[in-house]
Design a protein around this motif. Sequence first.
Motif, short mmCIF file in Angstrom:
data_model
loop_
_atom_site.label_atom_id
_atom_site.label_comp_id
_atom_site.label_asym_id
_atom_site.label_seq_id
_atom_site.Cartn_x
_atom_site.Cartn_y
_atom_site.Cartn_z
N TYR A 281 0.84 -1.21 0.00
CA TYR A 281 0.00 0.00 0.00
C TYR A 281 0.87 1.25 0.00
CZ TYR A 281 -3.24 3.60 1.57
OH TYR A 281 -3.97 4.76 1.67
N SER B 40 1.56 4.31 -2.94
CA SER B 40 0.92 5.55 -2.51
C SER B 40 1.91 6.70 -2.43
CB SER B 40 0.25 5.35 -1.13
OG SER B 40 -0.76 4.37 -1.20
N HIS C 57 -6.72 5.28 -7.34
CA HIS C 57 -7.65 4.96 -6.27
C HIS C 57 -9.08 4.97 -6.78
CE1 HIS C 57 -4.15 5.54 -3.77
NE2 HIS C 57 -4.84 5.22 -2.69
N TRP C 58 -10.02 4.85 -5.88
CA TRP C 58 -11.45 4.72 -6.15
C TRP C 58 -12.05 5.79 -7.08
CZ3 TRP C 58 -15.29 1.29 -5.45
CH2 TRP C 58 -16.61 1.75 -5.51
N TYR D 103 -10.63 -1.42 -12.65
CA TYR D 103 -11.25 -1.44 -11.33
C TYR D 103 -12.57 -2.21 -11.37
CZ TYR D 103 -9.11 0.96 -7.40
OH TYR D 103 -8.35 1.27 -6.30
N ILE E 234 -7.98 1.70 -1.57
CA ILE E 234 -6.56 1.39 -1.71
C ILE E 234 -6.15 1.51 -3.18
CG2 ILE E 234 -6.50 -0.14 0.31
CD1 ILE E 234 -6.75 -2.51 -1.53
N PRO E 235 -4.84 1.64 -3.44
CA PRO E 235 -4.39 1.69 -4.83
C PRO E 235 -4.74 0.39 -5.58
CG PRO E 235 -2.65 2.39 -3.33
CD PRO E 235 -3.75 1.80 -2.49
#
Length: 225
Positions: free
Chosen positions: A115, A119, A143-144, A153, A201-202
């Motif tokens: 993580y 990041s 990310h999200w 994703y 999270i990535p």
Amino acid sequence: MPSFLDAPVSGAYHLVSWLATTIEPLGGPYAAALAIVVCTIAVRLLLLPLSLAAVRGEKSRSVLMPQIQEISRRHAGNPERAQREIAKLQAESGTTLFAGCLPMFAQLPFFWVLYSLFSRTVVAGESNHLLAGTLFGAPLGVHWPLFASTPAYVGLAVLLAVVACFSARRQLARLHETATPMSRNLARLLPFGTLVTAAFIPLAAGLYLLTTTTWTVVERAILLR
């Protein structure tokens, strides 16, 4: 971040970078993603003794469950005595509830390092070129917020849901027939916690989650036959 925590992140950076460079002739733009998968598999192989201990503990608990249920029924009015009796039974059998959680807890440092690695824009005093790695066009550090516009994703979420379904079915099938409705609901819902985690999270860490949860489902299917 405290300076002493930089060392494991820097070490992981060099390791993953080396793997990505080695894989690049075959993996092309997916070299970094494949390196993450390889590292995850290596971690799971390293933790295999803990997984075997967890499986032995799960089998032992299955055998003991009728006795545990009987102790709980017999001392329903005295929870403290029931806990003492159950603890004594588990001690005599050489098993504990904690054993089944060992592989998950042991992975937390590796997950944290991954993580952190994806990041940070600067690692080991240099620009983090691993962030340039992609998976189906999505940067591994994304990310999200890009969920709706990133097929990677969406694919990750679908695959995590599929693995969670298999995991939930396995856990429900192994519950004792006297298990409470709450226990069944937890067994049904907890595996889907990976979907919630993946939202914060990535993408690289999500790929780790997908790989390790898939490994767990396959591993348990083989060892608990």
